[in-house]
Enzyme design. Structure first.
Site, PDB file in Angstrom:
ATOM      1  N   CYS A 111      50.101 -23.392 -18.539  1.00  0.00           N
ATOM      2  CA  CYS A 111      51.403 -23.885 -18.562  1.00  0.00           C
ATOM      3  C   CYS A 111      52.173 -24.254 -17.323  1.00  0.00           C
ATOM      4  O   CYS A 111      53.145 -24.703 -17.409  1.00  0.00           O
ATOM      5  CB  CYS A 111      52.291 -23.020 -19.540  1.00  0.00           C
TER       6      CYS A 111
ATOM      7  N   ARG B  72      35.184  18.686 -14.994  1.00  0.00           N
ATOM      8  CA  ARG B  72      34.546  19.309 -13.725  1.00  0.00           C
ATOM      9  C   ARG B  72      35.575  19.174 -12.592  1.00  0.00           C
ATOM     10  O   ARG B  72      35.553  19.920 -12.001  1.00  0.00           O
ATOM     11  CB  ARG B  72      33.365  18.284 -13.323  1.00  0.00           C
TER      12      ARG B  72
ATOM     13  N   ASP C 229      27.570   5.714  -2.689  1.00  0.00           N
ATOM     14  CA  ASP C 229      26.367   6.571  -2.209  1.00  0.00           C
ATOM     15  C   ASP C 229      25.907   6.068  -0.840  1.00  0.00           C
ATOM     16  O   ASP C 229      25.618   6.824   0.149  1.00  0.00           O
ATOM     17  CB  ASP C 229      24.930   6.441  -3.127  1.00  0.00           C
TER      18      ASP C 229
ATOM     19  N   LYS D 201      18.974  12.086 -16.466  1.00  0.00           N
ATOM     20  CA  LYS D 201      20.418  12.371 -16.089  1.00  0.00           C
ATOM     21  C   LYS D 201      21.304  11.533 -16.909  1.00  0.00           C
ATOM     22  O   LYS D 201      21.166  10.177 -16.548  1.00  0.00           O
ATOM     23  CB  LYS D 201      20.628  12.084 -14.686  1.00  0.00           C
TER      24      LYS D 201
ATOM     25  N   GLU E 291      27.087  17.128 -20.317  1.00  0.00           N
ATOM     26  CA  GLU E 291      27.469  15.885 -20.166  1.00  0.00           C
ATOM     27  C   GLU E 291      28.026  15.412 -21.246  1.00  0.00           C
ATOM     28  O   GLU E 291      27.439  15.159 -22.344  1.00  0.00           O
ATOM     29  CB  GLU E 291      26.335  14.818 -19.515  1.00  0.00           C
TER      30      GLU E 291
ATOM     31  N   LYS F  24      17.721   9.486  -8.460  1.00  0.00           N
ATOM     32  CA  LYS F  24      18.151   8.263  -9.185  1.00  0.00           C
ATOM     33  C   LYS F  24      17.388   6.948  -9.148  1.00  0.00           C
ATOM     34  O   LYS F  24      16.649   6.771  -8.277  1.00  0.00           O
ATOM     35  CB  LYS F  24      19.651   8.053  -8.104  1.00  0.00           C
TER      36      LYS F  24
ATOM     37  N   ASP G   4      29.023   3.007  -7.900  1.00  0.00           N
ATOM     38  CA  ASP G   4      28.284   4.285  -7.447  1.00  0.00           C
ATOM     39  C   ASP G   4      27.180   3.990  -6.173  1.00  0.00           C
ATOM     40  O   ASP G   4      27.228   4.692  -5.332  1.00  0.00           O
ATOM     41  CB  ASP G   4      27.666   4.971  -8.696  1.00  0.00           C
TER      42      ASP G   4
ATOM     43  N   CYS H 227      53.953 -20.356 -23.675  1.00  0.00           N
ATOM     44  CA  CYS H 227      52.726 -20.794 -22.888  1.00  0.00           C
ATOM     45  C   CYS H 227      51.473 -21.108 -23.938  1.00  0.00           C
ATOM     46  O   CYS H 227      51.355 -20.168 -25.029  1.00  0.00           O
ATOM     47  CB  CYS H 227      51.908 -19.605 -22.002  1.00  0.00           C
TER      48      CYS H 227
ATOM     49  N   SER I 211      27.786  20.052  -7.599  1.00  0.00           N
ATOM     50  CA  SER I 211      27.171  18.436  -7.671  1.00  0.00           C
ATOM     51  C   SER I 211      25.665  18.632  -7.193  1.00  0.00           C
ATOM     52  O   SER I 211      25.332  19.607  -6.527  1.00  0.00           O
ATOM     53  CB  SER I 211      28.001  17.410  -6.944  1.00  0.00           C
ATOM     54  N   LEU I 212      24.846  17.735  -7.474  1.00  0.00           N
ATOM     55  CA  LEU I 212      23.664  17.841  -7.027  1.00  0.00           C
ATOM     56  C   LEU I 212      23.190  16.913  -5.632  1.00  0.00           C
ATOM     57  O   LEU I 212      24.170  15.710  -5.734  1.00  0.00           O
ATOM     58  CB  LEU I 212      22.726  17.403  -8.138  1.00  0.00           C
TER      59      LEU I 212
ATOM     60  N   CYS J 186      50.817 -20.357 -13.773  1.00  0.00           N
ATOM     61  CA  CYS J 186      49.861 -20.186 -14.867  1.00  0.00           C
ATOM     62  C   CYS J 186      48.887 -21.321 -14.892  1.00  0.00           C
ATOM     63  O   CYS J 186      49.659 -22.455 -14.927  1.00  0.00           O
ATOM     64  CB  CYS J 186      50.509 -20.099 -16.191  1.00  0.00           C
TER      65      CYS J 186
ATOM     66  N   CYS K 203      51.215 -14.371 -16.993  1.00  0.00           N
ATOM     67  CA  CYS K 203      52.201 -15.317 -17.410  1.00  0.00           C
ATOM     68  C   CYS K 203      53.043 -14.977 -18.423  1.00  0.00           C
ATOM     69  O   CYS K 203      52.690 -14.223 -19.357  1.00  0.00           O
ATOM     70  CB  CYS K 203      51.221 -16.626 -18.064  1.00  0.00           C
TER      71      CYS K 203
ATOM     72  N   ASP L  39      24.541   9.392 -18.074  1.00  0.00           N
ATOM     73  CA  ASP L  39      25.751   8.701 -17.215  1.00  0.00           C
ATOM     74  C   ASP L  39      26.932   8.952 -18.109  1.00  0.00           C
ATOM     75  O   ASP L  39      27.145   8.400 -18.771  1.00  0.00           O
ATOM     76  CB  ASP L  39      25.387   7.384 -16.835  1.00  0.00           C
TER      77      ASP L  39
ATOM     78  N   GLU M  20      14.858  16.564 -16.469  1.00  0.00           N
ATOM     79  CA  GLU M  20      15.717  16.186 -17.380  1.00  0.00           C
ATOM     80  C   GLU M  20      16.500  14.800 -17.113  1.00  0.00           C
ATOM     81  O   GLU M  20      16.519  14.370 -15.863  1.00  0.00           O
ATOM     82  CB  GLU M  20      16.755  17.013 -17.614  1.00  0.00           C
TER      83      GLU M  20
ATOM     84  N   VAL N 273      27.033   1.698  -4.002  1.00  0.00           N
ATOM     85  CA  VAL N 273      27.780   1.556  -2.974  1.00  0.00           C
ATOM     86  C   VAL N 273      28.410   2.618  -2.192  1.00  0.00           C
ATOM     87  O   VAL N 273      28.291   2.830  -0.879  1.00  0.00           O
ATOM     88  CB  VAL N 273      28.905   0.346  -3.144  1.00  0.00           C
TER      89      VAL N 273
ATOM     90  N   TYR O 181      23.070  21.118 -20.860  1.00  0.00           N
ATOM     91  CA  TYR O 181      22.070  21.325 -19.989  1.00  0.00           C
ATOM     92  C   TYR O 181      21.933  22.696 -19.146  1.00  0.00           C
ATOM     93  O   TYR O 181      20.847  23.112 -18.420  1.00  0.00           O
ATOM     94  CB  TYR O 181      21.967  20.183 -19.079  1.00  0.00           C
TER      95      TYR O 181
HETATM   96 ZN   LIG Z   1      51.065 -19.789 -19.175  1.00  0.00          ZN
END
Ligand SMILES: [Zn+2]
Length: 678
Positions: free
Chosen positions: A418, A139, A39, A118, A178, A321, A35, A438, A84-85, A415, A433, A120, A116, A37, A230
Site C-alpha cells: 500500500c 535444565r 558449535d 539423541k 527429553e 552428532k 546449533d 492496506c 551437558s555432554l 509497505c 504495516c 532434539d 541411544e 554454527v 534416559y
Molecule cells: Zn500496507
C-alpha cells in the site's frame, strides 16, 4: 602504542557472540544462531583458549554450562546437576573420546557401551517422592533450573505416580529425559500460530522449550508434548543392586512407567557403536520426531563412577552428532511479504536446491534483525538447511563468494503493497504495516474470515478474495454479506451457477456460532480454542465489549497478552462499527456454545468435591482447576451432596464431618491417579 593481537580481539568477539546466542536461546526462547554454527564458533573459542591460556576469562562461555534462567518461574537448584555432554562430530572424534577415558582408566576387560538416539527436545529433571511426582524442572544452566511442575504434569507420557510393582518402595527417584514435540504436532502448532498471526517456531526444539516455559499449563496441555526418559538416579542404586548398568536403568525406567526410546542398543565394541551411528544417519529421517545425534555411554555404573566428571562433562559419555542437511545455493531475490496482521516477512528466493528429499527455493528470513545478523544480500551464496518437516532456513552467508557489486539489504520503509510508512515498535522484532485499509491486510483478513475453522465459506478461495479486493467490491468482511450474484458474475471465470452457490454459502455462514465469528475477526493471539474459551464466559459481543481487561484475563487459559489484545481490539471505533455491521447482517454475535473444548473431559461430571488441609504439591486453586477441567464441581462446605473430600495435611472439622457422613476421602496422589487413568 599498544599492539592488540588479532587473537585477543577474536576471542573477545567470539565470547560476546556466543553469550548473545546463549541468552537468546535460553532466556528469550528466540534463537539467533543455528546449533552447528554455535558449535563451530564455540570450538574455535575453545581452540584459541587452549592455545593462549592467558586469554581465558571466568565469564567465557567455555567456563560454564549455560545461561541464567528467566525470572518468571521459580528458580530451583537441581538435586543432582544436569551436565551437558561433550560433542563429537565424526567417528574420529568418537575414537578420540574413547582413547581419552581409556588413558585415564586403563582396563583390559572388554567394555560395553549403550547407544541411544539423541532426541532434539528440551531436557527435564523430574523428582519423585514416595513414588509421586513432586517436581519437574527445566535444565536451565545445569545447576539451577525453573520449576515447571504444573506444565510437566500435562505431559501424558510422564507418570504422575511410579509403578513400584515387584520393587521395594523407593523414597526418592530422580529421572532425566527429553521433552519433545512430535513432528506432526509441531506442524499443527505452526499452522495454528500462522492463523493467529503469531511468529512461527523455527524448529520442534524451540517449540518444546517455549511450550515448557508457558505460564499457562492449559496451553502446554494442548500442545501434546511427549517425553523419553534416559537417566535414572536412585541414591545408592548400584550398591543396592537395583541397577548396575545404564542398560538395566533403562529397563527399570520402563518398568516404572516411563517412555524410553525403543531404539537403544547395547554395543560390545566401538565398532558396533559406529555401525549404529551409520545405520541411524538415514533411518532417523523416518522417525516421527527429530533426532540430531547418538548418545554413547559406558554401560557400567562402576566405570562411570571411577571416571567421574570434568568441570563440565561426564567423562563416560559423549554426544555423537549428525551433520545437518545443508547445501549452498545463490540468493536471486529478497522479497517482502505482508501478512494478515500487517507483519512484513522477508523471504529469500533462491536457485532451487535439493535438500532432505525436497526442492527448496524459498526460505523465510524472519525479520530485519535476522537480515542484519546474516548480512544477507541479493547475489550472495548462502548455506540453507532443511531437515524433516522443518521450514527451510538460511544458516549463513559465505562471504568469500560475495560478488563485488552487492548492496546491503534494507527492509522497506514503505509497505510494499500500500506504500504507506511501516512501523517497528521498540522491543519488537517485527516491522508492520499499520494502514488498516492496506490491501494485503484486507486480503489476509478476508482469507482468514472465510477459512474452515472460522466462518467456513466454501468456494471462496485465495484468488477470488484477491479479485474482490482488487476490484473494490469488498473493503471489509462485512461487505461479503452485501455481495450480489450480479457482482460476482462480473468476475473472471465466474458463471451464474457458481455465483449463485457462493451467495448461498455466504448466507449459510450466518449460522456459524459466535465463537467462530470471534475467531474469524482475526484478533491477534486469538486462535480458535481461545475464542471458544472467551465466548463461554462472554456469550454476547456486547458483554465482551463491556468487559474489563482484567476480567478477560481472569478466564482460565487466557493470559495477559491475549486479554490485552482482545480488550484493545474492542475499543477501536472502526472495529465497533464492524461489529454493528455484522449484527445488521445477522451474523451470530450471541449464543451459548454447545461444543465442549476438546481437551476437557467428563471424568468428574456430576461429582462434587470439597478440599481441606494443605496438599503436598498442589495449591488449592490448582487442585480446583484440575477438578473443574474434568467437569467436577468444587464447593466450600461438606453436605450429603459431596462426593469426595480431597484431604491434605492439618485437615480440620471438614474431615470429621465427612467421616460422619461416610464421604469418600482422597489424597492428592489418588486424585492425580484418577485424572491420569483414561
Ligand atoms: Zn500496507
Amino acid at each position: 602504542m599498544i599492539q592488540i593481537q588479532p587473537e585477543v580481539k577474536r576471542t573477545e568477539e567470539l565470547r560476546q557472540l556466543l553469550q548473545q546466542a546463549s541468552y537468546a536461546y535460553y532466556v528469550l526462547d528466540a534463537p539467533i544462531m543455528e546449533d552447528t554454527v554455535y558449535d563451530q564458533l564455540y570450538r574455535e573459542l575453545q581452540q584459541l583458549e587452549i592455545q593462549y591460556p592467558e586469554l581465558v576469562t571466568p565469564d567465557s562461555p567455555t567456563q560454564r554450562v549455560g545461561e541464567r534462567p528467566a525470572t518468571h518461574f521459580t528458580s530451583v537448584r537441581h538435586n543432582i546437576p544436569l551436565y551437558s555432554l561433550e560433542n563429537a562430530f565424526n567417528i574420529h572424534e568418537l575414537q578420540g573420546w574413547d582413547q581419552r577415558w581409556r588413558r585415564q582408566l586403563p582396563i583390559t576387560d572388554s567394555v560395553e557401551y549403550v547407544s541411544e538416539l539423541k532426541i532434539d527436545g528440551s531436557a527435564l529433571a523430574l523428582t519423585y517422592q514416595n513414588g509421586v511426582l513432586v517436581r519437574g524442572a527445566t535444565r536451565g544452566d545445569g545447576v539451577t533450573g525453573e520449576e515447571i511442575t504444573q506444565n510437566v504434569r500435562t505431559i501424558r507420557s510422564i507418570p504422575l505416580r511410579l509403578n513400584f510393582d515387584g520393587l521395594e518402595p523407593i523414597d526418592r527417584v530422580e529421572v532425566r529425559g527429553e521433552a519433545f514435540l512430535p513432528l506432526e504436532v509441531f506442524k499443527q502448532i505452526n499452522e495454528e500460530r500462522q492463523k493467529a498471526g503469531e511468529q512461527l517456531f523455527a524448529n520442534p526444539r524451540n517449540a518444546a522449550a517455549g511450550t515448557l516455559r508457558q505460564l499457562d499449563s492449559r496451553i502446554v496441555a494442548r500442545r501434546r508434548l511427549d517425553f523419553f526418559a534416559y537417566t535414572l538416579h536412585i541414591p545408592g542404586m548400584d550398591d543396592a543392586s537395583i541397577a548396575n548398568t545404564q542398560w538395566e536403568a533403562l529397563e527399570l525406567l520402563q518398568r516404572m512407567g516411563f517412555r524410553v526410546n525403543p531404539n537403544h542398543k547395547l554395543c560390545a565394541s566401538l565398532a558396533e557403536v559406529t555401525e549404529y551411528y551409520k545405520y541411524w544417519d538415514t533411518e532417523r529421517l523416518n522417525l516421527p520426531y527429530m533426532t540430531d545425534g547418538v548418545v554413547v555411554k559406558l554401560n557400567s555404573f562402576k566405570l562411570q563412577e571411577q571416571l567421574g566428571f570434568t568441570q563440565k562433562f561426564p567423562r563416560w559419555a559423549v554426544a555423537l552428532k549428525y551433520p545437518a542437511e545443508e547445501a549452498p545455493t545463490r540468493v536471486e531475490n529478497i522479497a517482502v511479504n505482508v501478512g494478515r496482521t500487517g507483519a512484513l516477512t522477508p523471504l529469500a528466493e533462491m536457485r532451487p536446491v535439493q535438500l532432505a528429499g525436497t526442492t527448496v527455493s524459498r526460505a523465510t528470513l524472519h525479520n530485519s534483525d535476522r537480515i542484519v545478523q546474516l548480512d544477507i544480500r541479493i547475489g550472495d551464496t548462502v548455506i540453507v538447511r532443511k531437515a524433516g518437516e522443518i521450514i527451510p532456513e538460511v544458516v549463513r552467508v559465505i562471504k568469500e563468494l560475495r560478488p563485488a557489486d552487492t548492496e546491503i539489504f534494507l527492509m522497506p520503509t514503505l509497505c510494499p503493497v500500500c506504500s504507506q510508512p511501516v512501523v517497528r515498535e521498540s522491543g519488537e522484532a517485527v516491522t508492520r504495516c499499520v494502514n488498516a485499509s492496506c490491501a494485503a491486510i484486507l486480503k489476509g483478513s478476508i482469507e482468514h474470515w472465510v477459512s474452515r475453522d472460522a466462518l467456513d465459506i466454501k468456494g471462496m478461495g485465495e484468488k477470488l478474495v484477491h479479485q474482490l479486493v482488487d476490484k473494490g467490491l469488498v473493503h471489509s468482511v462485512a461487505d461479503l454479506y452485501d455481495l450480489t450474484e450480479e457482482q460476482l458474475c462480473s468476475l473472471e471465470r465466474m458463471g451464474q451457477k457458481s455465483a449463485q452457490k457462493l451467495v448461498e454459502a455466504i448466507a449459510q455462514s450466518k449460522n456459524q456460532p459466535w465463537s467462530r465469528v470471534l475467531y474469524g475477526l482475526g484478533i491477534r493471539h486469538v486462535g480458535s480454542v481461545n475464542a471458544q474459551l472467551i465466548t463461554e464466559k462472554y456469550p454476547t459481543a456486547e458483554k465482551l465489549e463491556a468487559a474489563k481487561q482484567s476480567d478477560i484475563e481472569g478466564i482460565y487459559g487466557i493470559g495477559a497478552e491475549i486479554a490485552q489484545s482482545v480488550y484493545q481490539w474492542f475499543h477501536i471505533d472502526a472495529n465497533q462499527a464492524l461489529i454493528e455491521r455484522l449484527k445488521t447482517a445477522n451474523l451470530q454475535l450471541a449464543g451459548a456454545e454447545t461444543t465442549t473444548v476438546s481437551y476437557s473431559n467428563q471424568k468428574f461430571a456430576g461429582k462434587t468435591f470439597v478440599i481441606t488441609g494443605t496438599l503436598p504439591t498442589l495449591k488449592r486453586d490448582e487442585a480446583k482447576a484440575l477438578i473443574q477441567k474434568s467437569n467436577g464441581k468444587v464447593t466450600d462446605s461438606i453436605s450429603k451432596k459431596t462426593d469426595y473430600l480431597l484431604v491434605g495435611e492439618d485437615a480440620g472439622s471438614k474431615l470429621e464431618k465427612a467421616q460422619a457422613l461416610g464421604i469418600i476421602q482422597l489424597t492428592e496422589a489418588q486424585l492425580l491417579t484418577m485424572l491420569e487413568d483414561e
